[in-house]
Design an enzyme around this catalytic site. Sequence first.
Site, PDB file in Angstrom:
ATOM      1  N   GLY A  52       0.838  -1.440  -0.042  1.00 49.39           N
ATOM      2  CA  GLY A  52       0.026  -0.072  -0.073  1.00 49.39           C
ATOM      3  C   GLY A  52       0.830   1.446   0.037  1.00 49.39           C
ATOM      4  N   HIS A 258     -29.687  16.651  -3.020  1.00 49.87           N
ATOM      5  CA  HIS A 258     -30.910  16.617  -2.387  1.00 49.87           C
ATOM      6  C   HIS A 258     -31.918  16.353  -3.813  1.00 49.87           C
ATOM      7  CE1 HIS A 258     -31.155  20.766  -3.544  1.00 49.87           C
ATOM      8  NE2 HIS A 258     -30.154  20.791  -3.082  1.00 49.87           N
ATOM      9  N   GLY A 270     -29.536  28.854  -2.181  1.00 51.39           N
ATOM     10  CA  GLY A 270     -29.396  28.778  -0.891  1.00 51.39           C
ATOM     11  C   GLY A 270     -30.725  28.570  -0.323  1.00 51.39           C
ATOM     12  N   HIS A 430     -25.212  18.883  -1.483  1.00 50.27           N
ATOM     13  CA  HIS A 430     -25.365  19.976  -2.186  1.00 50.27           C
ATOM     14  C   HIS A 430     -24.535  20.273  -3.357  1.00 50.27           C
ATOM     15  CE1 HIS A 430     -28.042  21.325   0.884  1.00 50.27           C
ATOM     16  NE2 HIS A 430     -27.131  20.875   1.669  1.00 50.27           N
ATOM     17  N   GLN A 431     -24.747  20.782  -4.643  1.00 41.79           N
ATOM     18  CA  GLN A 431     -23.950  20.940  -5.609  1.00 41.79           C
ATOM     19  C   GLN A 431     -22.501  21.301  -5.320  1.00 41.79           C
ATOM     20  OE1 GLN A 431     -24.712  22.203 -10.042  1.00 41.79           O
ATOM     21  NE2 GLN A 431     -24.913  23.932  -8.966  1.00 41.79           N
TER      22      GLN A 431
END
Length: 527
Positions: A52, A258, A270, A430-431
Amino acid sequence: MVASGSGDSDVAIDNPTPHRLEVGDNAIPLEVSGHTATDKLVIFMVGLPATGKTHTANRICRYLSFFHDIPSKIFNVGDYRRKMCGNSMPASFYLHDNAEGRAARQVACDAALSDLVEFMRPDGVRVGVYDATNSTKERRQHLRSCLVDSGVGTKFMCIESICTNQRLLDENIRTVKLNTPDYRDMDPEEAVADFSARREAYAKVYETVEEDEGCPFVKVHDCITFVVHRIRGYLPLKVAHFVMNLHTLPRTIYLSRHGQSEYNLLGKIGGDSGLSKCGIEFARRLAVFAREEIACDSGVGEDDEDKAEDKKERRPCRLWTSNLLRTKETAQFIERPRLTFNADAFGKHEWIQFRHVIRRNLDEIYAGACDGMTYAEIEQTMPDEFARRQMDKLSYRYPRGESYMDVMLRLEPLAHEMERTREPVLIIGHQGIHRIIYAYMTGLSREEAPYVSIPLNTVIELRPHAYGCHERRICLMNKKEMSDMLDDGQDEPRPVTSMPLPPSRMKSVAKTEDFTKGDPIMDPLSH
């Protein structure tokens, strides 16, 4: 509410459900304070093949460069060796008593070290990672001596990766090593046999890092047990803490915005509105996807689609949302049964499937004085602010609000959690938030992050690995199914939202040019 800006008059904003910051220590958005490190740092990776090392090196550099804006670069000796000697070298090439092979490998090591020294010469904080087996005390002492003699003035530390868990080792070989250029076109069984012989050649002369070598180190045993020795200073401690959250096991992160909100329908940014009817329908479909796709472990590879119907075994999963109403409502239909499963460290373990964890650092960028406005209203009433954001989305901060840089600071602790988590995690956010997470996981730069399209009604599946990140996008609901679907409020005038170019080039390109047409990532069908 009345907002005033650079326009000729004030305008009343229809914002009945504003996004309110909670009172308390976190009420004021974080400032961009920059990194606190003051020293250069060189990290020597140590360990046998397939333990790893490269994965750890890549994650360290990604974390430091993205969240702390520290110039970081990996110098992988294997890459130098492949350029000099070719890809397909037999296991005998790595035997210690093979003088010709040892000399060739020495040339590759010295070339990588020379480039590392040149990278570290400029003034300012930077991190270089020397990625090789570095399997003997003599070799490590040589590396440190060369660095000291070079006069670059850097601190150094070792990170040793030790793997004694055969299952973990087999997984590393199967998922990582067989996909490297050395074995890409070789029969899998033949490749495993050759790689095992190569590993054994290194094991015969391998010497673990000891305290008497005089070098600070972190030892990682099977990604579970950690030994930390003489680690001091802001940056070395930051690296040590981050490394203790890493593991090499396969994992999956699912990103979903969402469902469509009431403010999306009105084109407002917002706020803290609830879901529309279409948003509720998406929430129901997401719950089905979570139950039938995310929570089911097929136990087969990505290419074994014929076995998809055999997905029966349930696996433990996590669910994170922001503190805003629209993400919590999107998660409302996801089932949360109790499971019992075998955990490596704890034996039989009780688990609440998709236990809902609310994280405030997943809240959308706070638009401050622009909260609850449309982009048209911002352009009309605050033309100077609108223009500033057009030119530099990354650094632009809304009046009394946040910037992407601010949000990166509050998402930095979440990076540790995402690296640490071994179970699949569904993040309903959210975006703006998902742009940053997506960019971090897929290797995009900070400057590119604000321009990635994260559409509504789409789940983005990310599978990080040592050399990158696999991605799959699943549209659960298209616009044809949404009779009242309007622009989602996050669609800004092109080319601002979806332009996959650095802001520095914006002045030289025509605003009417479509940069994203036909691009499945920057301009997905369900945008």
